[in-house]
Design an enzyme around this catalytic site. Structure first.
Site, PDB file in Angstrom:
ATOM      1  N   CYS A 130       7.104  -8.842  -3.973  1.00  0.00           N
ATOM      2  CA  CYS A 130       7.032  -7.736  -3.004  1.00  0.00           C
ATOM      3  C   CYS A 130       8.374  -7.083  -2.677  1.00  0.00           C
ATOM      4  O   CYS A 130       8.550  -5.899  -2.932  1.00  0.00           O
ATOM      5  CB  CYS A 130       6.356  -8.225  -1.731  1.00  0.00           C
ATOM      6  SG  CYS A 130       4.620  -8.610  -2.015  1.00  0.00           S
ATOM      7  N   GLU A 138       3.227 -15.187   1.015  1.00  0.00           N
ATOM      8  CA  GLU A 138       2.842 -16.242   0.077  1.00  0.00           C
ATOM      9  C   GLU A 138       3.362 -17.566   0.620  1.00  0.00           C
ATOM     10  O   GLU A 138       4.437 -17.627   1.197  1.00  0.00           O
ATOM     11  CB  GLU A 138       3.428 -15.974  -1.308  1.00  0.00           C
ATOM     12  CG  GLU A 138       2.616 -14.952  -2.055  1.00  0.00           C
ATOM     13  CD  GLU A 138       3.153 -14.678  -3.460  1.00  0.00           C
ATOM     14  OE1 GLU A 138       3.750 -15.563  -4.068  1.00  0.00           O
ATOM     15  OE2 GLU A 138       2.953 -13.538  -3.913  1.00  0.00           O
ATOM     16  N   LEU A 156       0.479 -10.537   4.652  1.00  0.00           N
ATOM     17  CA  LEU A 156       0.523 -11.995   4.483  1.00  0.00           C
ATOM     18  C   LEU A 156       1.769 -12.416   3.704  1.00  0.00           C
ATOM     19  O   LEU A 156       2.321 -11.645   2.919  1.00  0.00           O
ATOM     20  CB  LEU A 156      -0.738 -12.515   3.790  1.00  0.00           C
ATOM     21  CG  LEU A 156      -1.083 -12.044   2.377  1.00  0.00           C
ATOM     22  CD1 LEU A 156      -0.240 -12.703   1.313  1.00  0.00           C
ATOM     23  CD2 LEU A 156      -2.550 -12.317   2.108  1.00  0.00           C
ATOM     24  N   THR A 193      -0.130  -2.540  -1.846  1.00  0.00           N
ATOM     25  CA  THR A 193       1.004  -1.800  -1.281  1.00  0.00           C
ATOM     26  C   THR A 193       1.207  -0.543  -2.112  1.00  0.00           C
ATOM     27  O   THR A 193       1.528  -0.632  -3.302  1.00  0.00           O
ATOM     28  CB  THR A 193       2.267  -2.689  -1.315  1.00  0.00           C
ATOM     29  OG1 THR A 193       1.982  -3.887  -0.586  1.00  0.00           O
ATOM     30  CG2 THR A 193       3.461  -1.984  -0.712  1.00  0.00           C
TER      31      THR A 193
HETATM   32  N1  LIG Z   1       1.575 -11.262  -3.212  1.00  0.00           N
HETATM   33  C1  LIG Z   1       1.874 -10.995  -1.954  1.00  0.00           C
HETATM   34  O1  LIG Z   1       2.434 -11.816  -1.220  1.00  0.00           O
HETATM   35  C2  LIG Z   1       1.523  -9.652  -1.355  1.00  0.00           C
HETATM   36  C3  LIG Z   1       1.595  -9.487   0.044  1.00  0.00           C
HETATM   37  C4  LIG Z   1       1.264  -8.263   0.583  1.00  0.00           C
HETATM   38  C5  LIG Z   1       0.889  -7.200  -0.261  1.00  0.00           C
HETATM   39  N2  LIG Z   1       0.863  -7.390  -1.614  1.00  0.00           N
HETATM   40  C6  LIG Z   1       0.436  -6.264  -2.447  1.00  0.00           C
HETATM   41  O2  LIG Z   1      -0.914  -6.479  -2.828  1.00  0.00           O
HETATM   42  C7  LIG Z   1      -1.142  -5.974  -4.163  1.00  0.00           C
HETATM   43  C8  LIG Z   1      -1.660  -7.087  -5.054  1.00  0.00           C
HETATM   44  O3  LIG Z   1      -0.650  -8.066  -5.167  1.00  0.00           O
HETATM   45  P1  LIG Z   1      -0.953  -9.517  -5.754  1.00  0.00           P
HETATM   46  O4  LIG Z   1       0.304 -10.313  -5.594  1.00  0.00           O
HETATM   47  O5  LIG Z   1      -2.220 -10.012  -5.188  1.00  0.00           O
HETATM   48  O6  LIG Z   1      -1.173  -9.152  -7.305  1.00  0.00           O
HETATM   49  P2  LIG Z   1      -1.756 -10.072  -8.467  1.00  0.00           P
HETATM   50  O7  LIG Z   1      -1.091  -9.631  -9.701  1.00  0.00           O
HETATM   51  O8  LIG Z   1      -1.682 -11.511  -8.057  1.00  0.00           O
HETATM   52  O9  LIG Z   1      -3.308  -9.682  -8.523  1.00  0.00           O
HETATM   53  C9  LIG Z   1      -3.798  -8.454  -8.940  1.00  0.00           C
HETATM   54  C10 LIG Z   1      -5.123  -8.696  -9.645  1.00  0.00           C
HETATM   55  O10 LIG Z   1      -5.762  -7.462  -9.897  1.00  0.00           O
HETATM   56  C11 LIG Z   1      -6.456  -7.566 -11.139  1.00  0.00           C
HETATM   57  N3  LIG Z   1      -6.795  -6.206 -11.609  1.00  0.00           N
HETATM   58  C12 LIG Z   1      -5.989  -5.270 -12.151  1.00  0.00           C
HETATM   59  N4  LIG Z   1      -6.671  -4.139 -12.396  1.00  0.00           N
HETATM   60  C13 LIG Z   1      -7.950  -4.355 -11.998  1.00  0.00           C
HETATM   61  C14 LIG Z   1      -9.124  -3.542 -11.971  1.00  0.00           C
HETATM   62  N5  LIG Z   1      -9.119  -2.281 -12.371  1.00  0.00           N
HETATM   63  N6  LIG Z   1     -10.253  -4.103 -11.487  1.00  0.00           N
HETATM   64  C15 LIG Z   1     -10.273  -5.368 -11.055  1.00  0.00           C
HETATM   65  N7  LIG Z   1      -9.196  -6.175 -11.037  1.00  0.00           N
HETATM   66  C16 LIG Z   1      -8.032  -5.670 -11.499  1.00  0.00           C
HETATM   67  C17 LIG Z   1      -5.504  -8.349 -12.004  1.00  0.00           C
HETATM   68  O11 LIG Z   1      -6.136  -8.931 -13.118  1.00  0.00           O
HETATM   69  C18 LIG Z   1      -4.992  -9.397 -11.003  1.00  0.00           C
HETATM   70  O12 LIG Z   1      -5.782 -10.561 -11.007  1.00  0.00           O
HETATM   71  C19 LIG Z   1       0.187  -5.386  -4.613  1.00  0.00           C
HETATM   72  O13 LIG Z   1       0.203  -4.026  -4.308  1.00  0.00           O
HETATM   73  C20 LIG Z   1       1.194  -6.129  -3.747  1.00  0.00           C
HETATM   74  O14 LIG Z   1       2.373  -5.380  -3.555  1.00  0.00           O
HETATM   75  C21 LIG Z   1       1.145  -8.600  -2.178  1.00  0.00           C
END
Ligand SMILES: NC(=O)c1ccc[n+]([C@@H]2O[C@H](COP(=O)([O-])OP(=O)(O)OC[C@H]3O[C@@H](n4cnc5c(N)ncnc54)[C@H](O)[C@@H]3O)[C@@H](O)[C@H]2O)c1
Length: 455
Positions: A270, A158, A156, A121
């Site tokens: 989020c 969680e 999605l 996001t």
């Molecule tokens: N969690 C949700 O329900 C959800 C839903 C929709 C959108 N989002 C968005 O998706 C994005 C990710 O959210 P998330 O909850 O999956 O985050 P998260 O913290 O669970 O996962 C992010 C991952 O990225 C890794 N990472 C960081 N820098 C990196 C790099 N340079 N190379 C490789 N890996 C790297 C981290 O180690 C971590 O494992 C955010 O922008 C969030 O707003 C999340």
């Protein structure tokens, strides 16, 4: 298709696993060696229904691999999904350092055409910044490779992430009209074709509009929650049952039933950060988003409401008082405790001098980790991590419910009454009917449901 997922967190792992399930050859990259080791040894770093099975099946079939090898990850995927975190910066704006680092990594290693998909996001204009960061890395290497940056925000939820990804109600894809942009759109169309068989679910737009759509969606949902919470607090004062009101207004198709629940406030990774980030974007463009400012302020206050109800009932000095807390994750079916209202409640009750016993069906390990960050050693010593819902109750004066896990919906009230010192329940999710609770001999404090205590 050959797909690389950069960032194997909630979104990255679910996206990678589900795309592998559809037959794609998926490479999941993460910088966290422990996470990758865990995945490679057959473990799953998060609790998400159905995910473990999908990952195991596709690992066994050789369709998904996990690695920290950046060069290999760039070489692998024709489509490179960026799914890294975008946490709030100090000023509330989205911190893009991980997104831009991922873009630079791609630029440092790519040799041929790549589609870069922003799935994280990200604020409006990030597509341009990703493009610039990647181009800069390419120029520094003197490599003349083409690419296109596409926005494909993730919707999605969680707790239902696999189901949501596999059966999306919409797929939003933003791309530009350049020849590379059109080529990227064609590849995205092919990748998402299995989701569109029954009917077309994809909305095609420009990159900026796609980026904005994600913030608009989360802000709208957060607004509905704060709206209901604010009305619930008034309902408590005027002797109105907010649940009756919810039914009464939700039946209007222009309003609808979803996301109208009053409760202990929204949390998670989020809504809080996305509402803040959109406000921040507006301020950068000299606009004040008054509604979202209120949504956030109402939510901050709402997280205190349960604790305030406990204090109103048992007194401001809770020394010598002990409470049971059911539900720690920010919502059911996840172990995610980011911005969870339970953290605020624990802090509030401890600050007032109480001790607590906490229980969650899946978030106990995460609770131990985050509460150790939130609390000092003396405070932590006043928290008991219970082994079951009934274990949490023993010796407690009252029960406080913060997360609406299914397991808490039809508990054994007779047992609860025997174990609690007082038959008092504070229900932060309005799980029970006040009348039934009164009949069962409980003093019941819901959110916006004080109709029975009206004079
Ligand atoms: N969690 C949700 O329900 C959800 C839903 C929709 C959108 N989002 C968005 O998706 C994005 C990710 O959210 P998330 O909850 O999956 O985050 P998260 O913290 O669970 O996962 C992010 C991952 O990225 C890794 N990472 C960081 N820098 C990196 C790099 N340079 N190379 C490789 N890996 C790297 C981290 O180690 C971590 O494992 C955010 O922008 C969030 O707003 C999340």
């Amino acid at each position: 298709m050959k797909i690389t997922i950069i960032g194997t967190g909630y979104v990255g792992l679910v996206t990678g696993a589900c795309l592998a399930e559809l037959g794609n050859d998926v490479f999941c990259l993460d910088v966290d060696q422990r996470k990758i080791d865990l995945l490679n040894s057959g473990g799953i770093p998060i609790h998400e229904p159905g995910l473990e099975e999908v990952v195991a099946r596709n690992r066994a079939a050789g369709r998904i691999q996990f690695s920290t090898d950046v060069a290999a990850s760039v070489a692998h995927g024709d489509v490179q999904f960026i799914a890294v975190g975008t946490p709030p910066d100090e000023d509330g704006s989205a911190d893009l350092q991980y997104v831009l680092a991922a873009a630079r990594n791609i630029g440092q290693h790519m040799t041929g055409f790549k589609v870069i998909v922003d799935k994280s996001t990200v604020p409006v204009g990030t597509g341009d910044r990703v493009k610039a960061a990647l181009q800069e890395a390419l120029t520094a290497r003197g490599v003349d490779a083409t690419f296109s940056v596409v926005s494909n925000p993730e919707f999605l939820k969680e707790g239902a992430a696999v189901e949501d990804f596999m059966r999306p109600d919409r797929i939003v894809i933003g791309h530009d009209k350049t020849p590379e942009g059109e080529k990227a759109a064609a590849m995205m169309k092919k990748l998402y074709a299995p989701f569109n068989r029954n009917h077309e679910r994809t909305f095609w737009m420009d990159v900026r509009s796609a980026e904005f759509t994600k913030y608009a969606a989360n802000s709208m949902l957060a607004t509905r929650i704060s709206f209901m919470n604010e009305l619930a607090n008034l309902a408590d004062r005027v002797g109105v049952d907010i649940e009756a009101v919810r039914h009464g207004i939700g039946s209007d198709p222009r309003i609808g039933h979803s996301f109208l629940y009053a409760g202990a406030g929204y949390g998670g990774s989020c809504f809080p950060k996305d509402v803040q980030a959109l406000e921040r974007t507006a301020r950068q463009y000299d606009q004040d988003l008054l509604i979202l400012r209120a949504v956030e302020a109402v939510n901050d206050k709402q997280k205190l409401v349960l604790g305030q109800k406990v204090i109103k009932r048992f007194g401001a000095d809770l020394n010598g008082h002990h409470f049971a807390i059911w539900g720690l994750a920010f919502k059911p079916n996840t172990d995610d405790m980011r911005e969870a209202p339970a953290r605020v409640l624990v802090r509030q009750l401890l600050d007032a001098g109480a001790t607590v016993a906490v229980y969650d069906p899946v978030a106990m390990e995460e609770a131990k980790r985050v509460l150790a960050l939130d609390l000092n050693a003396a405070e932590l010593a006043r928290v008991r991590f219970a082994t079951s819902p009934t274990d949490a109750l023993s010796g407690a004066e009252a029960l406080v419910i913060v997360t609406e896990w299914k397991a808490f919906r039809s508990p054994d009230f007779v047992k609860i009454k025997t174990l609690l010192k007082h038959a008092v329940i504070f229900d932060g999710r309005n799980l029970f009917a006040p009348e039934a609770m009164a009949e069962a001999g409980f003093e019941y404090h819901g959110i916006g449901r004080s109709i029975l205590t009206r004079s």
